[in-house]
Design an enzyme around this catalytic site. Structure first.
Site, short mmCIF file in Angstrom:
data_model
loop_
_atom_site.label_atom_id
_atom_site.label_comp_id
_atom_site.label_asym_id
_atom_site.label_seq_id
_atom_site.Cartn_x
_atom_site.Cartn_y
_atom_site.Cartn_z
N HIS A 42 -17.41 1.03 -13.44
CA HIS A 42 -16.15 0.30 -13.54
C HIS A 42 -14.95 1.20 -13.24
O HIS A 42 -15.08 2.15 -12.49
CB HIS A 42 -16.06 -0.37 -14.91
CG HIS A 42 -17.27 -1.21 -15.21
ND1 HIS A 42 -17.45 -2.47 -14.71
CD2 HIS A 42 -18.40 -0.92 -15.92
CE1 HIS A 42 -18.61 -2.96 -15.11
NE2 HIS A 42 -19.23 -2.03 -15.84
N GLU A 51 -15.39 0.01 -21.71
CA GLU A 51 -16.53 0.65 -21.06
C GLU A 51 -16.10 1.69 -20.05
O GLU A 51 -16.69 2.78 -19.96
CB GLU A 51 -17.40 -0.41 -20.39
CG GLU A 51 -18.62 0.15 -19.68
CD GLU A 51 -19.45 -0.91 -19.00
OE1 GLU A 51 -20.48 -0.54 -18.39
OE2 GLU A 51 -19.08 -2.10 -19.07
N HIS A 77 -22.97 3.66 -17.81
CA HIS A 77 -22.33 2.43 -18.28
C HIS A 77 -22.47 2.30 -19.79
O HIS A 77 -23.17 3.07 -20.44
CB HIS A 77 -23.00 1.21 -17.62
CG HIS A 77 -22.75 1.10 -16.16
ND1 HIS A 77 -21.87 0.19 -15.61
CD2 HIS A 77 -23.28 1.80 -15.11
CE1 HIS A 77 -21.86 0.33 -14.30
NE2 HIS A 77 -22.71 1.30 -13.96
N GLU A 109 -27.39 2.55 -19.84
CA GLU A 109 -26.53 1.67 -20.64
C GLU A 109 -26.41 2.29 -22.03
O GLU A 109 -27.30 2.19 -22.85
CB GLU A 109 -27.12 0.26 -20.71
CG GLU A 109 -27.14 -0.49 -19.39
CD GLU A 109 -25.77 -1.09 -19.04
OE1 GLU A 109 -24.78 -0.78 -19.73
OE2 GLU A 109 -25.71 -1.87 -18.07
#
Length: 247
Positions: A10, A24, A79, A145
């Protein structure tokens, strides 16, 4: 010289998952920068490239195109998760991943979970999915993640510097082990944190708390004792009473 590509998920106009006062994109960048610094500082023969080193937006194909063009030996896309109920850590490879990607995922996942063990993080396992970052990368690629932004118990962990440090350490250990990197002579396994420097994720809260007189602004990274907690609670009570009187 081994080339490592670290992709902070992101960025810019795309915050990624948001919740519990966390974004995030901020955590992904913090961990990515930490991985680059530690790998290059502590190991010989490694060069770490970043998709982004600041809060900017990049399309997915820009990220993989750059990694492929650089001829990286591996890619790790970092992430945080959302919508996972109990929370935890999980890693992904492409559905038709190469043996090398499977090996990277196994080593990386194992080392990250080992680093997170003291914090009671749930292991959600090694998974496969049709993710762009893993599918379009020409080198072994894994997407991690790192806990769930919107799960309260995980968010509390992500606000602790020692958990962020553990995530960094786990990624570094996994990458170094997979590539067979040699540790530089005289380099310690871990770095001591500078308690006089506020963590990036905590900077706004620290500034506000200092402005309200809850803290004196010094030693933001120092441990917090019960007697200090008592003093802060009394200051908070005083501030609340003063605000009520002013109404």
């Amino acid at each position: 010289m081994k080339k490592v590509w670290i992709d902070a998920g992101h960025g810019g106009k795309d915050p990624g998952a948001v919740g519990n006062g966390l974004q995030e994109k901020v955590i992904a960048l913090t961990v990515s920068l930490g991985v680059k610094q530690r790998l290059e500082d502590e190991y010989e023969g490694v060069q770490v490239h970043l998709s982004r080193s600041t809060d900017v937006f990049l399309e997915l194909d820009e990220r993989t195109d750059a990694a492929n063009k650089a001829g990286a030996d591996l890619l790790v896309s970092i992430h945080c998760n959302a919508g996972g109920g109990a929370g935890g850590f999980e890693s992904f490879r492409y559905t038709n991943a190469s043996a090398a990607s499977r090996s990277l995922q196994n080593v990386l996942h194992t080392e990250i979970m080992a680093a997170l063990k003291p914090f009671g993080v749930i292991d959600r396992g090694q998974k496969a999915a049709n993710l762009h970052m893993c599918r379009e990368s020409k080198m072994p690629a894994v997407l991690t993640e790192n806990l769930f932004i919107d799960v309260a118990s995980d968010a509390v962990k992500l606000k602790r510097q020692e958990v962020i440090d553990a995530l960094i350490a786990g990624h570094v250990a996994g990458i170094a082990k997979y590539l067979g990197l040699k540790r530089k002579e005289g380099k310690p396994m871990t770095k001591e944190r500078d308690i006089n420097v506020v963590s990036s994720w905590a900077a706004p809260a620290w500034e506000a708390a200092t402005k309200d007189g809850l803290f004196d602004g010094s030693r933001p990274g120092a441990p917090f004792t019960r007697e200090e907690a008592a003093a802060v609670l009394l200051r908070m009570e005083k501030n609340i009473l003063e605000k009520l009187k002013a109404k």
